[in-house]
Design a protein around this motif. Sequence first.
Motif, mmCIF file in Angstrom:
data_model
loop_
_atom_site.group_PDB
_atom_site.id
_atom_site.type_symbol
_atom_site.label_atom_id
_atom_site.label_comp_id
_atom_site.label_asym_id
_atom_site.label_seq_id
_atom_site.Cartn_x
_atom_site.Cartn_y
_atom_site.Cartn_z
ATOM 1 N N TRP A 68 15.540 9.010 -15.062
ATOM 2 C CA TRP A 68 14.394 8.444 -14.339
ATOM 3 C C TRP A 68 14.630 6.985 -13.958
ATOM 4 C CZ3 TRP A 68 11.475 4.300 -15.956
ATOM 5 C CH2 TRP A 68 11.658 3.872 -17.268
ATOM 6 N N GLN A 73 12.364 2.383 -7.092
ATOM 7 C CA GLN A 73 11.074 1.816 -7.486
ATOM 8 C C GLN A 73 10.038 2.104 -6.408
ATOM 9 O OE1 GLN A 73 10.967 -2.185 -9.154
ATOM 10 N NE2 GLN A 73 9.307 -2.640 -7.735
ATOM 11 N N MET A 162 7.602 4.622 -15.884
ATOM 12 C CA MET A 162 7.262 5.666 -14.913
ATOM 13 C C MET A 162 5.977 6.363 -15.329
ATOM 14 S SD MET A 162 9.507 8.906 -13.508
ATOM 15 C CE MET A 162 9.519 9.833 -15.024
ATOM 16 N N VAL A 172 7.294 4.780 -10.129
ATOM 17 C CA VAL A 172 8.245 3.990 -10.912
ATOM 18 C C VAL A 172 7.846 2.541 -10.673
ATOM 19 C CG1 VAL A 172 10.661 3.421 -11.311
ATOM 20 C CG2 VAL A 172 10.020 5.748 -10.635
#
Length: 187
Positions: A68, A73, A162, A172
């Motif tokens: 992840w 982002q 996240m 994120v």
Amino acid sequence: MKINRAARHGRNSPPRNSPWAGLGAATLALLAAGCASQAVIPPAPVRPAPAAPPPSAPPPMASAPADWRDLPQTPGTWRYANGLAQFGQPGVGAVFAMECRQGQVTLRIAGAASQPVPATITTTSQQRAMSAVPLDTQTLAITLPARDNLLDAMAFSRGRFMVDVNGLPALVLPAWAEVGRVIEDCR
């Protein structure tokens, strides 16, 4: 005056050492060759068209990153005012917010659902599954006690955390100072 002896004898052919002397014989040879039977050359065999190549497989779909932390982002920035930290793009509604309400930290996620949906919060130190409940028609909420160690993990996560709610794109988010400020204001 010079007398043309060839004309007097009925000969109108050029002299023997002239370049035109063999022209008549060459013409006769070509005419005779044109009357001779010609060899028939059979046409080249027709090859069947090559079979079309099988259709290529569709290009592979881009696979999700294995970790992840490799996800891009979510675009936006944090804003803090009056105990409320909001994350989103300027001029557009916030996609995530944190606020202190009666000694609890409420995480608000932009999205609609008619009933509670599964959600997961992932940080570099822990991951927790929980439920996001509808707060209004366009917002889901997750409420945590102000002293919950998941909030500390979100504030001190290495650069990002996240929030993944079933049916919505994963968020994120950068672990900036605004996250810790809401948590500390609530304690």
